[in-house]
Design a protein around this motif. Structure first.
Motif, short mmCIF file in Angstrom:
data_model
loop_
_atom_site.label_atom_id
_atom_site.label_comp_id
_atom_site.label_asym_id
_atom_site.label_seq_id
_atom_site.Cartn_x
_atom_site.Cartn_y
_atom_site.Cartn_z
N TRP A 53 0.83 -1.20 0.00
CA TRP A 53 0.00 0.00 0.00
C TRP A 53 0.86 1.25 0.00
N SER A 54 2.04 1.18 0.61
CA SER A 54 2.95 2.32 0.61
C SER A 54 3.61 2.53 -0.74
N GLY A 55 3.57 1.52 -1.59
CA GLY A 55 4.15 1.64 -2.92
C GLY A 55 5.62 1.33 -3.03
N ASP A 56 6.26 0.91 -1.94
CA ASP A 56 7.71 0.73 -1.97
C ASP A 56 8.14 -0.72 -2.19
N ASN A 57 7.20 -1.59 -2.37
CA ASN A 57 7.53 -2.99 -2.59
C ASN A 57 6.64 -3.56 -3.68
N THR A 58 7.26 -4.10 -4.73
CA THR A 58 6.50 -4.67 -5.84
C THR A 58 6.99 -6.08 -6.14
N PHE A 59 6.13 -6.85 -6.79
CA PHE A 59 6.45 -8.23 -7.15
C PHE A 59 5.68 -8.59 -8.40
N TYR A 60 6.32 -9.38 -9.27
CA TYR A 60 5.70 -9.73 -10.54
C TYR A 60 5.77 -11.23 -10.81
N ALA A 61 4.77 -11.70 -11.52
CA ALA A 61 4.83 -13.06 -12.05
C ALA A 61 5.90 -13.09 -13.15
#
Length: 124
Positions: A53-61
Motif C-alpha cells: 500500500w505504501s508503494g515501496d515494494n512490488t512483485f511480478y509473475a
C-alpha cells in the motif's frame, strides 16, 4: 470494507500497450497490499503483480516481468498496471484485489476484496 473499481481494459494489437487503473475506496487504511490477477476462459485465476500500500515494494509473475509495471498513487487511492509488449496470451479478464491480512500474498484466497474485472483482449 474496501471497494475496488477497475478501468482501462480494451482491445489492442500484439505489441501494443494498455494501462489499467484500480480505484480503491472505503477502509483503505486497513490495506496491506494491492494486486492484479487475471483469468482467461477455462483457466484458473492467476497472479500478475502485487504492490504494498505504501508503494515501496512490488512483485511480478515471471510471465509479465519486464513488460508490466505496477504503481500506486496514494493521494488518489489508485493502483495502476502499465502493460507493454502485449501478447495474445495476455488476453484475460483482469481483476484488482486488496488484502488487509497479508503483505506478500500471491494466492487469490489471501485477498478479501475484489473488483468486478476489466477485459483485456490482445489480437495477433
Amino acid at each position: 470494507q474496501v471497494q475496488l473499481v477497475e478501468s482501462g481494459g480494451g482491445l489492442v494489437q500484439a505489441g501494443g500497450s494498455l494501462r489499467l487503473s484500480c480505484a480503491a475506496s472505503g477502509r483503505t487504511l486497513s490495506v496491506y497490499a494491492m494486486a492484479w490477477f487475471r483469468q482467461a476462459p477455462g483457466k484458473e485465476r492467476e497472479f500478475v503483480s502485487r504492490i504494498s500500500w505504501s508503494g515501496d515494494n512490488t512483485f511480478y509473475a515471471n510471465s509479465v516481468k519486464g513488460r508490466f509495471t505496477i504503481s500506486s498513487d496514494n493521494a488518489k487511492n489508485t493502483v495502476y498496471l502499465e502493460m507493454t509488449s502485449l501478447k495474445p496470451e495476455d488476453t484475460a479478464s483482469y481483476y484488482c484485489a486488496a488484502s488487509s491480512t497479508y503483505r506478500n500474498a500471491v494466492m487469490p484466497r489471501s485477498f478479501e476484496f475484489w473488483g468486478q474485472g476489466t477485459q483485456v483482449t490482445v489480437s495477433s
